[in-house]
Design an enzyme around this catalytic site. Structure first.
Site, PDB file in Angstrom:
ATOM      1  N   GLU A   1     -19.703 142.763 -52.061  1.00  0.00           N
ATOM      2  CA  GLU A   1     -20.639 143.856 -52.312  1.00  0.00           C
ATOM      3  C   GLU A   1     -20.511 144.911 -51.213  1.00  0.00           C
ATOM      4  OE1 GLU A   1     -24.472 142.130 -54.710  1.00  0.00           O
ATOM      5  OE2 GLU A   1     -24.468 141.969 -52.535  1.00  0.00           O
TER       6      GLU A   1
ATOM      7  N   THR B   1     -10.542 155.328 -67.333  1.00  0.00           N
ATOM      8  CA  THR B   1     -10.235 153.907 -67.385  1.00  0.00           C
ATOM      9  C   THR B   1      -8.827 153.694 -66.852  1.00  0.00           C
ATOM     10  OG1 THR B   1      -9.417 154.101 -69.655  1.00  0.00           O
ATOM     11  CG2 THR B   1     -11.713 153.471 -69.375  1.00  0.00           C
TER      12      THR B   1
ATOM     13  N   LYS C   1      -5.518 152.029 -70.373  1.00  0.00           N
ATOM     14  CA  LYS C   1      -4.922 152.632 -71.568  1.00  0.00           C
ATOM     15  C   LYS C   1      -3.497 153.055 -71.243  1.00  0.00           C
ATOM     16  CE  LYS C   1      -9.377 153.974 -73.561  1.00  0.00           C
ATOM     17  NZ  LYS C   1     -10.322 153.557 -72.519  1.00  0.00           N
TER      18      LYS C   1
ATOM     19  N   TYR D   1     -16.454 137.476 -52.787  1.00  0.00           N
ATOM     20  CA  TYR D   1     -17.623 138.315 -53.041  1.00  0.00           C
ATOM     21  C   TYR D   1     -17.577 139.484 -52.058  1.00  0.00           C
ATOM     22  CZ  TYR D   1     -22.077 138.397 -55.570  1.00  0.00           C
ATOM     23  OH  TYR D   1     -23.099 138.684 -56.446  1.00  0.00           O
TER      24      TYR D   1
ATOM     25  N   ASP E   1     -14.676 163.203 -69.062  1.00  0.00           N
ATOM     26  CA  ASP E   1     -14.449 161.820 -69.465  1.00  0.00           C
ATOM     27  C   ASP E   1     -12.995 161.729 -69.926  1.00  0.00           C
ATOM     28  OD1 ASP E   1     -14.363 159.286 -70.483  1.00  0.00           O
ATOM     29  OD2 ASP E   1     -16.207 159.444 -71.647  1.00  0.00           O
TER      30      ASP E   1
END
Length: 428
Positions: A68, A238, A241, A66, A212
């Site tokens: 954060e 992203t 791809k 974890y 984008d």
């Protein structure tokens, strides 16, 4: 030099022995999916095959941590090691794209866009983005998406004859509506975007420019497409791809916006970082910085152009008359009753494609991409053959006999010549 990774390095992506012993039912599911990927041709523009190294990072003990917050400023103890992984991913992303700042925590492309909007906009602000029927993403103002509910979107489009972005319409809309942000990017626009023109317009009206770049970012990494980084205030992308990394998002921005972007990701829109995915992103960024990847990216484009030409020769209408990228959008109306039926026919033959909107009307088309088949090592000759197979499958409507089986066998034979991964295990 091979455009894909050498077979020796594309070893089995994971050892499923433990999974088979613990949960044979799910192991069979994974085996079936590997078989599906390996025995068909994956022509979805948003998909690719990651390297075994990326898969190894995804299946690593970093999944247990974890974390954060950000390196050096976590809300949990014991983050000394995962901090190193995230810093590696950040520095590699900055170097790969020439960016002043990178945030590697977004869980997806949509998460990255959400964070960009959160950093720069307030609910009710006006945003100018590509209209959804013309290739805009859900995050570009769909009423079913947070973007359409929180902001006022104005859509620009493409020219009815050429299919290219209508920059005159874009300028007129921007000067009339004076949006807080311009968004450039699309899920189905196969041509390069003129980022300099968007930057000039954004400066003229005093707007932020958000790129984008979810689809072209992998080509940008390989020098096969122009980069939005020098022009945009924020670049959303992203990693799964053409970039050939794990499923996830990425944000690049100017140094002056770094703190706003980071706060928009955490704590505003996301919680704990997925450290195994971030490590896998670091692996992918490292792979994308190699000469072999540059060769790969250019081959992706060369393959797409040959496939587009081949589909046109077989009677399909190609939007914009061709492609500059990994993506082809084709209207199958001359060979099939509609795009969804065409997708089903192609799927029956082992040719996996997407359906997308076509501009100027309610018609839908087929969206194809060459990233995955290029990773497998296919080149121009295979693209020409795939175009013929696509045409034959569409012309076989209603024929469920020997013709379809023969086509499916040929697709499988081609896929077997270029396996994405060696066999892992049998289903027995």
């Amino acid at each position: 030099m091979s455009v894909s990774m050498e077979p020796a390095t594309r070893a089995a992506p994971a050892d499923f022995d433990a999974l088979r012993r613990q949960d044979p039912e799910l192991a069979d599911v994974l085996s079936a999916e590997l078989e599906r990927q390996s025995l068909g041709l994956q022509l979805i523009a948003a998909e690719n095959f990651t390297s075994p190294a990326v898969l190894a990072a995804l299946g690593s003990p970093l999944a247990n941590k974890y974390a954060e917050g950000y390196p050096g400023a976590r809300h949990h103890g014991g983050c000394e090691v995962v901090d190193v992984a995230e810093r590696l991913a950040i520095e590699r992303a900055k170097a790969l794209f020439g960016a002043e700042h990178a945030n590697v925590q977004p869980h997806s492309g949509s998460s990255a866009v959400l964070a960009a909007y959160a950093a720069l906009l307030r609910p009710g602000d006006t945003v100018l983005a590509m209209g959804l029927p013309h290739g805009g993403h859900l995050t570009h103002g769909s009423p079913a998406n947070f973007s359409g509910r929180w902001f006022t979107f104005i859509g620009y489009g493409v020219d009815a004859e050429t299919g290219l972005i209508d920059y005159e319409q874009l300028r007129a809309l921007a000067r009339t509506h004076r949006p807080k942000a311009l968004v450039c990017g699309s899920i189905s626009y196969p041509r390069h975007i003129d980022y300099a023109a968007f930057r000039e317009l954004a400066d003229e009206i005093g707007a932020y420019l958000i790129a984008d770049a979810a689809h072209p970012i992998g080509l940008v990494a390989g020098g096969a497409a122009p980069s939005p980084v020098p022009y945009a205030d924020v670049v959303c992308a992203t990693t799964h791809k053409v970039l050939r990394g794990p499923r996830g998002g990425l944000l690049l921005c100017r140094a002056g916006l770094a703190e706003r972007i980071d706060r928009a990701v955490f704590p505003f829109t996301q919680g704990g970082a997925q450290m195994h995915t971030i490590a896998a992103k670091a692996v992918a960024f490292g792979e994308a910085a190699t000469p072999a990847y540059t060769t790969y990216a250019h081959q992706v484009v060369a393959n797409a152009r040959v496939l587009a030409d081949g589909l046109a020769a077989e009677g399909l209408t190609i939007t914009t008359g061709g492609t500059d990228t990994h993506m082809i959008v084709a209207d199958p109306a001359a060979l099939a009753s509609d795009a969804r039926s065409a997708r089903g026919l192609l799927g029956g033959a082992g040719l996996v494609v997407d359906v997308c909107a076509l501009p100027h009307g309610d018609a839908r088309g087929l969206r194809l991409g060459t990233a995955a088949v290029t990773t497998q090592g296919m080149r121009e000759a295979e693209m020409a053959r795939i175009a013929v197979l696509v045409s034959a499958a569409l012309r076989a409507d209603g024929d469920q006999g020997d013709g379809v089986r023969k086509m499916r066998d040929e697709v499988r034979a081609l896929a077997r010549r270029f396996p994405p991964y060696p066999p892992l295990y049998s289903a027995s």
